[in-house]
Design an enzyme around this catalytic site. Structure first.
Site, PDB file in Angstrom:
ATOM      1  N   ARG A 164       0.758  -1.235  -0.125  1.00 36.84           N
ATOM      2  CA  ARG A 164       0.128  -0.144  -0.136  1.00 36.84           C
ATOM      3  C   ARG A 164       1.024   1.137   0.048  1.00 36.84           C
ATOM      4  O   ARG A 164       0.455   2.363  -0.274  1.00 36.84           O
ATOM      5  CB  ARG A 164      -0.919  -0.117   1.256  1.00 36.84           C
ATOM      6  CG  ARG A 164      -2.101  -0.692   1.153  1.00 36.84           C
ATOM      7  CD  ARG A 164      -3.110  -0.795   2.108  1.00 36.84           C
ATOM      8  NE  ARG A 164      -4.366  -1.140   1.860  1.00 36.84           N
ATOM      9  CZ  ARG A 164      -5.259  -1.616   2.654  1.00 36.84           C
ATOM     10  NH1 ARG A 164      -5.090  -1.669   3.833  1.00 36.84           N
ATOM     11  NH2 ARG A 164      -6.428  -1.984   2.274  1.00 36.84           N
ATOM     12  N   LYS A 216     -14.868 -14.559   6.975  1.00 39.79           N
ATOM     13  CA  LYS A 216     -16.291 -14.174   7.245  1.00 39.79           C
ATOM     14  C   LYS A 216     -17.303 -14.351   6.328  1.00 39.79           C
ATOM     15  O   LYS A 216     -17.292 -13.347   5.352  1.00 39.79           O
ATOM     16  CB  LYS A 216     -16.315 -12.850   8.125  1.00 39.79           C
ATOM     17  CG  LYS A 216     -15.854 -12.841   9.348  1.00 39.79           C
ATOM     18  CD  LYS A 216     -15.840 -11.600  10.107  1.00 39.79           C
ATOM     19  CE  LYS A 216     -17.341 -11.538  10.938  1.00 39.79           C
ATOM     20  NZ  LYS A 216     -17.397 -10.280  11.796  1.00 39.79           N
ATOM     21  N   GLY A 222      -6.649  -6.459   0.895  1.00 41.10           N
ATOM     22  CA  GLY A 222      -5.497  -6.447   1.480  1.00 41.10           C
ATOM     23  C   GLY A 222      -4.985  -7.594   1.594  1.00 41.10           C
ATOM     24  O   GLY A 222      -3.895  -8.186   1.321  1.00 41.10           O
ATOM     25  N   GLY A 244     -12.195  -4.269   1.561  1.00 40.27           N
ATOM     26  CA  GLY A 244     -13.841  -3.719   1.501  1.00 40.27           C
ATOM     27  C   GLY A 244     -14.452  -2.689   0.393  1.00 40.27           C
ATOM     28  O   GLY A 244     -15.153  -3.004   0.000  1.00 40.27           O
TER      29      GLY A 244
HETATM   30  C1  3PG Z   1      -8.649  -1.843   4.751  1.00 47.12           C
HETATM   31  O1  3PG Z   1      -7.761  -2.446   5.267  1.00 47.12           O
HETATM   32  O2  3PG Z   1      -9.413  -2.629   4.476  1.00 47.12           O
HETATM   33  C2  3PG Z   1      -8.644  -0.182   4.641  1.00 47.12           C
HETATM   34  O3  3PG Z   1      -7.369   0.335   5.124  1.00 47.12           O
HETATM   35  C3  3PG Z   1      -9.656   0.285   5.493  1.00 47.12           C
HETATM   36  O4  3PG Z   1      -9.844   0.091   6.819  1.00 47.12           O
HETATM   37  P1  3PG Z   1     -10.851  -0.284   7.823  1.00 47.12           P
HETATM   38  O5  3PG Z   1     -11.641  -1.434   7.439  1.00 47.12           O
HETATM   39  O6  3PG Z   1     -10.369  -0.365   9.342  1.00 47.12           O
HETATM   40  O7  3PG Z   1     -11.800   0.987   7.482  1.00 47.12           O
END
Ligand code: 3PG
Ligand code: MG
Length: 399
Positions: free
Chosen positions: A41, A206, A356, A380
Site C-alpha cells: 500500500r 467471514k 489487502g 472492503g
Molecule cells: C482496509 O484495510 O480495508 C482499509 O485500510 C480500511 O480499513 P478499515 O476497514 O479499518 O476501515
C-alpha cells in the site's frame, strides 16, 4: 463521472502550494516486532506522491492505520510507515507525532517545496470516524487547514464515510490521485460488461462480510468459487458436518437460500485439510467434505478442490479474486491459496485481485505480481464497489 484528477491539479501548477493527500497506508505490522510485513500500500501511492514532489508541492500525507479507538495508541503509530515511505521516495519524510496538534502545525509550516510530511494516525482523533457530522466536520476543518488542495489516493478507504475521506474534500479543491483513478477504471470493467466466462473466487474467514457481494454478483457471474473459512458455513448449509471449523451459525439459512438460487453457479470445496488445532505445527490430513471429523477444523481447501477450481479458472476470460483459500500464513495450510493464485496467473484472462489480504498473500507466497491484471489495494472498498454501492470517498470527489 465528473471527477477532476491529479493531472488537472498539476496542470494548474502546485509549486509552493500545500497539497493534502489522503493515502491508505494501513499496512500489516508484525505483532512481535512491529515491522511492516507488506509495504504494497505504501508503494501503491508513490506515483501520486512522486508527481507532487516533482512539481514542487508541499506534500502533507495523512492516513489511518488499524483501528485505534479515537485516541493515541502507540501500537498503531504511523512512525514506521514514515521511515519506509522515505526510503521508497528517496528523501526523508517529516513525521508529525500528532495529527492536527502542535507537531502537525509546525511540521507542515516547516515544509519546503517538494518536501513530504506524514501526519500521525488519523484515527487517534475521535472526529475521524465519528457518526456525528458536526464532530467529523470540526476535525475536517483542522485537517483542511493543512492544504490548499486535496488529493484522495486512499482507495482502500473510499468506502468509509470518515472525515479525511468524505468531509475534507467538501472544504478544499479536490481531485482523485493516480491510484484511485486506476482502481476505479479497472473495477468498472468488472461491473460493466466483463468478457465471459466471468469467474469470481471468494475466500476469507467471514461469510457475513461477503453475503452482500455474493448476492450482487450472482446474476452477473458465470461461476462463483467459494473457499476459505467462509466455505464451512456453506458446507453446513448443504447438510454436512464441519467439525470445529469456523462456522457462522446464524448465516446457515442465508447460505442455503443462496445455494438454492445460484443455479449451480456456486462451486464449493470437495475436500479440505483438517487439523487438530489452529497452529502451524498441528497434525493435519486431507479429507472429503463429507468426512470432516467432529473434533477437527478445516484450515485449507484440498488438492481436488484446487484442481476443480483451477479447471473453472482455466476457462475464464475475466477473474476477480478476494480472500485466501486457507490459513496461508502457516505453510501447512498455504497450498490451497497458492494453487488458486497460480491457476489465476495461468488463465488467459483479465484478472483482478481484490483486498489487502489476498494481495498480501500474492506477495507473501512469492508470486509474480505482474502476472495478475491488477492487484487492488482495497478489500472492503473493492467489494463494495462491485456490489454497486455508492462509495462516500468517490461521491465526495464527484461533487
Ligand atoms: C482496509 O484495510 O480495508 C482499509 O485500510 C480500511 O480499513 P478499515 O476497514 O479499518 O476501515
Ligand atoms: Mg479491512
Amino acid at each position: 463521472m465528473s471527477i477532476r484528477t491529479l493531472d488537472d491539479l498539476l496542470a494548474e501548477g502546485v509549486s509552493g502550494r500545500r497539497v493534502l493527500v489522503r493515502a491508505d497506508l494501513n499496512v500489516p505490522l508484525d505483532k512481535q516486532t512491529g515491522d511492516i510485513t507488506d509495504d504494497g500500500r505504501i508503494r501503491a501511492v508513490l506515483p501520486t506522491l512522486g508527481a507532487l514532489v516533482e512539481a514542487g508541492a508541499k506534500v502533507v500525507v495523512c492516513s489511518h492505520l488499524g483501528r485505534p479507538k479515537g485516541a493515541p495508541d502507540p501500537q498503531f503509530s504511523l512512525s514506521p510507515v514514515a521511515g519506509r515511505l522515505g526510503e521508497l521516495l528517496g528523501a526523508p519524510v517529516h513525521f508529525a507525532t500528532d495529527t492536527v496538534g502542535e507537531s502537525a502545525r509546525s511540521t507542515v509550516a516547516g515544509l519546503a517545496d517538494g518536501q513530504v510530511a506524514l501526519l500521525e494516525n488519523l484515527r487517534f482523533n475521535a472526529g475521524e470516524t465519528s457518526k456525528d457530522e458536526a464532530e467529523r466536520g470540526a476535525f475536517a476543518d483542522q485537517l483542511a487547514a493543512f492544504g490548499d488542495a486535496y488529493v484522495d489516493d486512499a482507495f482502500g478507504a473510499v468506502h468509509r464515510k470518515h472525515a479525511s475521506v468524505f468531509d475534507v474534500p467538501a472544504r478544499l479543491p479536490h481531485v482523485a490521485g493516480r491510484l484511485v483513478l486506476r482502481e476505479v477504471e479497472v473495477l468498472s470493467k468488472l461491473t460493466g460488461d466483463p468478457e465471459r466466462p466471468y469467474v469470481v473466487v471468494l475466500g476469507g474467514s467471514k461469510v457475513s462480510d461477503k453475503l452482500a457481494v455474493i448476492e450482487a454478483l450472482l446474476p452477473t457471474v458465470d461461476r462463483l468459487l467459494i473457499g476459505g473459512g467462509m466455505c464451512f458455513t456453506f458446507l453446513k448449509a448443504q447438510g454436512l458436518e464441519v467439525g470445529t471449523s469456523l462456522l457462522e451459525k446464524d448465516m446457515v439459512d442465508t447460505c442455503r437460500n443462496l445455494l438454492e438460487r445460484a443455479d449451480g453457479k456456486i462451486l464449493l470445496p470437495v475436500d479440505v485439510v483438517v487439523a487438530d488445532a489452529f497452529a502451524p505445527d498441528a497434525a493435519h490430513d486431507t479429507v472429503r467434505v463429507d468426512g470432516i471429523p467432529s473434533h477437527r477444523l478445516g484450515l485449507d481447501v484440498g488438492p481436488e478442490t484446487v484442481a476443480g477450481f483451477s479447471a473453472a479458472l482455466s476457462q475464464a476470460k475475466t477473474i476477480f479474486w478476494n480472500g485466501p483459500m486457507g490459513v496461508f500464513e502457516m505453510p501447512a495450510f498455504a497450498a490451497g491459496t497458492r494453487g488458486i493464485a497460480e491457476a489465476i496467473t495461468k488463465a488467459d484472462a483479465f484478472s483482478v485481485v481484490g483486498g489487502g489480504d489476498s494481495a498480501a498473500a500474492v506477495r507473501a507466497l512469492g508470486l509474480d505480481e505482474s502476472s495478475f491484471g491488477h492487484i487492488s489495494t482495497g478489500g472492503g472498498a473493492s467489494l463494495e464497489y462491485l456490489e454497486g454501492k455508492t462509495l462516500p470517498g468517490i461521491a465526495a470527489l464527484e461533487n
